[in-house]
Design a protein around this motif. Structure first.
Motif, PDB file in Angstrom:
ATOM      1  N   ASN A  42       0.550  -4.663 -11.240  1.00 42.08           N
ATOM      2  CA  ASN A  42       1.414  -5.270 -10.230  1.00 42.08           C
ATOM      3  C   ASN A  42       2.028  -4.126  -9.432  1.00 42.08           C
ATOM      4  O   ASN A  42       1.423  -3.060  -9.318  1.00 42.08           O
ATOM      5  CB  ASN A  42       2.458  -6.208 -10.856  1.00 42.08           C
ATOM      6  CG  ASN A  42       3.442  -5.510 -11.770  1.00 42.08           C
ATOM      7  OD1 ASN A  42       3.421  -4.291 -11.939  1.00 42.08           O
ATOM      8  ND2 ASN A  42       4.313  -6.272 -12.389  1.00 42.08           N
ATOM      9  N   TRP A  43       3.217  -4.299  -8.847  1.00 45.81           N
ATOM     10  CA  TRP A  43       3.914  -3.167  -8.236  1.00 45.81           C
ATOM     11  C   TRP A  43       5.396  -3.303  -8.485  1.00 45.81           C
ATOM     12  O   TRP A  43       5.875  -4.321  -8.980  1.00 45.81           O
ATOM     13  CB  TRP A  43       3.591  -3.018  -6.757  1.00 45.81           C
ATOM     14  CG  TRP A  43       4.058  -4.106  -5.810  1.00 45.81           C
ATOM     15  CD1 TRP A  43       5.269  -4.767  -5.821  1.00 45.81           C
ATOM     16  CD2 TRP A  43       3.331  -4.623  -4.692  1.00 45.81           C
ATOM     17  NE1 TRP A  43       5.329  -5.662  -4.780  1.00 45.81           N
ATOM     18  CE2 TRP A  43       4.163  -5.588  -4.064  1.00 45.81           C
ATOM     19  CE3 TRP A  43       2.083  -4.350  -4.132  1.00 45.81           C
ATOM     20  CZ2 TRP A  43       3.767  -6.295  -2.927  1.00 45.81           C
ATOM     21  CZ3 TRP A  43       1.706  -5.049  -3.004  1.00 45.81           C
ATOM     22  CH2 TRP A  43       2.529  -6.009  -2.418  1.00 45.81           C
ATOM     23  N   ASP A  44       6.131  -2.258  -8.177  1.00 48.00           N
ATOM     24  CA  ASP A  44       7.557  -2.189  -8.460  1.00 48.00           C
ATOM     25  C   ASP A  44       8.332  -2.141  -7.145  1.00 48.00           C
ATOM     26  O   ASP A  44       8.799  -1.087  -6.717  1.00 48.00           O
ATOM     27  CB  ASP A  44       7.840  -0.947  -9.311  1.00 48.00           C
ATOM     28  CG  ASP A  44       9.276  -0.889  -9.806  1.00 48.00           C
ATOM     29  OD1 ASP A  44       9.917  -1.955  -9.894  1.00 48.00           O
ATOM     30  OD2 ASP A  44       9.755   0.221 -10.114  1.00 48.00           O
ATOM     31  N   HIS A  45       8.424  -3.297  -6.502  1.00 48.58           N
ATOM     32  CA  HIS A  45       9.217  -3.441  -5.290  1.00 48.58           C
ATOM     33  C   HIS A  45      10.047  -4.708  -5.415  1.00 48.58           C
ATOM     34  O   HIS A  45       9.855  -5.511  -6.341  1.00 48.58           O
ATOM     35  CB  HIS A  45       8.314  -3.506  -4.052  1.00 48.58           C
ATOM     36  CG  HIS A  45       7.568  -2.243  -3.794  1.00 48.58           C
ATOM     37  ND1 HIS A  45       8.178  -1.110  -3.325  1.00 48.58           N
ATOM     38  CD2 HIS A  45       6.253  -1.927  -3.963  1.00 48.58           C
ATOM     39  CE1 HIS A  45       7.284  -0.142  -3.205  1.00 48.58           C
ATOM     40  NE2 HIS A  45       6.103  -0.615  -3.590  1.00 48.58           N
ATOM     41  N   PHE A  46      10.950  -4.905  -4.460  1.00 53.53           N
ATOM     42  CA  PHE A  46      11.853  -6.051  -4.502  1.00 53.53           C
ATOM     43  C   PHE A  46      11.618  -7.034  -3.366  1.00 53.53           C
ATOM     44  O   PHE A  46      12.220  -8.113  -3.343  1.00 53.53           O
ATOM     45  CB  PHE A  46      13.301  -5.569  -4.467  1.00 53.53           C
ATOM     46  CG  PHE A  46      13.610  -4.543  -5.530  1.00 53.53           C
ATOM     47  CD1 PHE A  46      13.208  -4.729  -6.847  1.00 53.53           C
ATOM     48  CD2 PHE A  46      14.281  -3.376  -5.208  1.00 53.53           C
ATOM     49  CE1 PHE A  46      13.477  -3.780  -7.818  1.00 53.53           C
ATOM     50  CE2 PHE A  46      14.566  -2.422  -6.174  1.00 53.53           C
ATOM     51  CZ  PHE A  46      14.164  -2.627  -7.487  1.00 53.53           C
ATOM     52  N   TYR A  47      10.750  -6.649  -2.434  1.00 50.94           N
ATOM     53  CA  TYR A  47      10.435  -7.489  -1.286  1.00 50.94           C
ATOM     54  C   TYR A  47       8.948  -7.365  -0.963  1.00 50.94           C
ATOM     55  O   TYR A  47       8.309  -6.377  -1.315  1.00 50.94           O
ATOM     56  CB  TYR A  47      11.265  -7.060  -0.058  1.00 50.94           C
ATOM     57  CG  TYR A  47      12.741  -7.252  -0.250  1.00 50.94           C
ATOM     58  CD1 TYR A  47      13.345  -8.484   0.011  1.00 50.94           C
ATOM     59  CD2 TYR A  47      13.534  -6.206  -0.714  1.00 50.94           C
ATOM     60  CE1 TYR A  47      14.707  -8.664  -0.184  1.00 50.94           C
ATOM     61  CE2 TYR A  47      14.897  -6.376  -0.915  1.00 50.94           C
ATOM     62  CZ  TYR A  47      15.477  -7.606  -0.654  1.00 50.94           C
ATOM     63  OH  TYR A  47      16.818  -7.788  -0.855  1.00 50.94           O
ATOM     64  N   PRO A  48       8.388  -8.362  -0.269  1.00 49.28           N
ATOM     65  CA  PRO A  48       6.972  -8.270   0.103  1.00 49.28           C
ATOM     66  C   PRO A  48       6.681  -7.033   0.939  1.00 49.28           C
ATOM     67  O   PRO A  48       7.499  -6.592   1.748  1.00 49.28           O
ATOM     68  CB  PRO A  48       6.744  -9.553   0.914  1.00 49.28           C
ATOM     69  CG  PRO A  48       7.774 -10.511   0.412  1.00 49.28           C
ATOM     70  CD  PRO A  48       8.977  -9.667   0.123  1.00 49.28           C
ATOM     71  N   LEU A  49       5.494  -6.498   0.737  1.00 44.02           N
ATOM     72  CA  LEU A  49       5.046  -5.345   1.516  1.00 44.02           C
ATOM     73  C   LEU A  49       4.156  -5.756   2.676  1.00 44.02           C
ATOM     74  O   LEU A  49       3.833  -4.939   3.531  1.00 44.02           O
ATOM     75  CB  LEU A  49       4.283  -4.357   0.625  1.00 44.02           C
ATOM     76  CG  LEU A  49       5.064  -3.742  -0.531  1.00 44.02           C
ATOM     77  CD1 LEU A  49       4.215  -2.687  -1.228  1.00 44.02           C
ATOM     78  CD2 LEU A  49       6.382  -3.143  -0.066  1.00 44.02           C
ATOM     79  N   SER A  50       3.722  -6.990   2.698  1.00 41.06           N
ATOM     80  CA  SER A  50       2.904  -7.510   3.799  1.00 41.06           C
ATOM     81  C   SER A  50       3.227  -8.980   3.975  1.00 41.06           C
ATOM     82  O   SER A  50       3.837  -9.612   3.113  1.00 41.06           O
ATOM     83  CB  SER A  50       1.412  -7.305   3.510  1.00 41.06           C
ATOM     84  OG  SER A  50       1.025  -8.049   2.364  1.00 41.06           O
ATOM     85  N   GLY A  51       2.806  -9.516   5.107  1.00 34.43           N
ATOM     86  CA  GLY A  51       3.090 -10.922   5.370  1.00 34.43           C
ATOM     87  C   GLY A  51       4.569 -11.137   5.671  1.00 34.43           C
ATOM     88  O   GLY A  51       5.278 -10.230   6.125  1.00 34.43           O
ATOM     89  N   ASP A  52       5.053 -12.322   5.382  1.00 33.26           N
ATOM     90  CA  ASP A  52       6.437 -12.685   5.650  1.00 33.26           C
ATOM     91  C   ASP A  52       7.379 -11.797   4.838  1.00 33.26           C
ATOM     92  O   ASP A  52       7.368 -11.839   3.601  1.00 33.26           O
ATOM     93  CB  ASP A  52       6.651 -14.156   5.277  1.00 33.26           C
ATOM     94  CG  ASP A  52       8.073 -14.642   5.527  1.00 33.26           C
ATOM     95  OD1 ASP A  52       8.911 -13.850   6.020  1.00 33.26           O
ATOM     96  OD2 ASP A  52       8.347 -15.814   5.221  1.00 33.26           O
TER      97      ASP A  52
END
Length: 274
Positions: A42-52
């Motif tokens: 998976n990844w370690d972010h708090f918001y989408p990186l693409s799209g909405d």
């Protein structure tokens, strides 16, 4: 240069934790394991990186603990966790715990691959109150954190079930590749073939400086398909394999997750390993 070509080719699939409800993510992971994918990320972010940018999104390490319990054969991990978001000793303890959850039975080895990087997505920092600083400062912090993580793994009771593989992402030649040479089991990049060959030469020199052979480090690269998997895609993957890559990772994301390319990659892998 090429690295150790005796390694089998492996396929990783990164399920982006965005734009899907958790049921879909969970079911996709189950299907990947059934198909025979080697590693799920998976990844370690708090918001989408693409799209909405305001779309659905889930936190990574909580998800990895669920994956550890849900799965039984597939390796898994973050691609990559951000060093800035957690105290390094806490992060080491979290990883050790997820490692044990994934082991399933007493004496068995866990399946966590500990991917880590210095961080880059400024929105995460701003919205969650972390100091963004500069790229150099974040890399320096990663360099300070890695020995602490390794030391904490040596102190924890119980210890990790195995020497947890450390994946480091990034291609900076002065700092990142030095960290790869010293600490990594796997190096992940987004390099094309000419860049990859050059950076492997740099990595070989850094590895030699710390008494390692670059063949000890598995070389990982992303997969960008032109559309439906075809001969042009296979040719690029073949060329990267000849350069030393043995782990290829394709990203998939909601809201519509198509496993067709995954099946194509697995067929290519099986042919390469036959």
């Amino acid at each position: 240069m090429t690295t150790n070509t005796s390694r089998p080719v492996r396929i990783g699939i990164q399920i982006a934790p965005q734009h899907s409800d958790y049921t879909t993510i969970r079911d996709t992971l189950r299907q990947l394991e059934e198909l025979g994918v080697d590693i799920a990320f998976n990844w370690d972010h708090f918001y989408p990186l693409s799209g909405d940018p305001a779309g659905l999104h889930f936190e990574g390490w909580s998800m990895l603990a669920a994956w550890a319990e849900q799965t039984s054969t597939i390796e898994f991990g973050p691609l990559v966790t951000c060093n800035s978001y957690r105290n390094p000793d806490l992060l080491a303890d979290m990883a050790r715990t997820v490692d044990h959850i994934s082991a399933k039975t007493p004496g068995a080895e866990g399946r966590l691959v500990f991917g880590i990087g210095s961080g880059w997505f400024e929105r995460d920092y701003d919205e969650y109150g972390y100091e963004f600083g500069t790229a150099g400062q974040r890399l320096d912090a990663l360099g300070e954190a890695l020995p602490r993580i390794e030391a904490r793994w040596g102190k924890l009771n119980p210890a990790p079930t195995r020497k947890i593989p450390v994946l480091i992402g990034g291609g900076g030649e002065k700092k990142t590749l030095k960290l790869v040479a010293k600490h990594a089991t796997i190096w992940h990049s987004f390099s094309d073939v000419p860049t990859l060959r050059h950076k492997l030469e740099v990595l070989r020199a850094h590895a030699s400086d710390v008494g390692r052979d670059v063949s000890e480090i598995e070389i990982s690269n992303d997969v960008k398909l032109t559309g439906a998997f075809g001969s042009a895609d296979a040719a690029v993957l073949d060329e990267k394999t000849e350069a030393g890559v043995t782990l290829f990772t394709l990203g998939i994301t909601g809201p519509s997750i198509d496993l067709g390319p995954v099946k194509d990659l697995l067929a290519w892998r099986d042919e390469k390993n036959s």
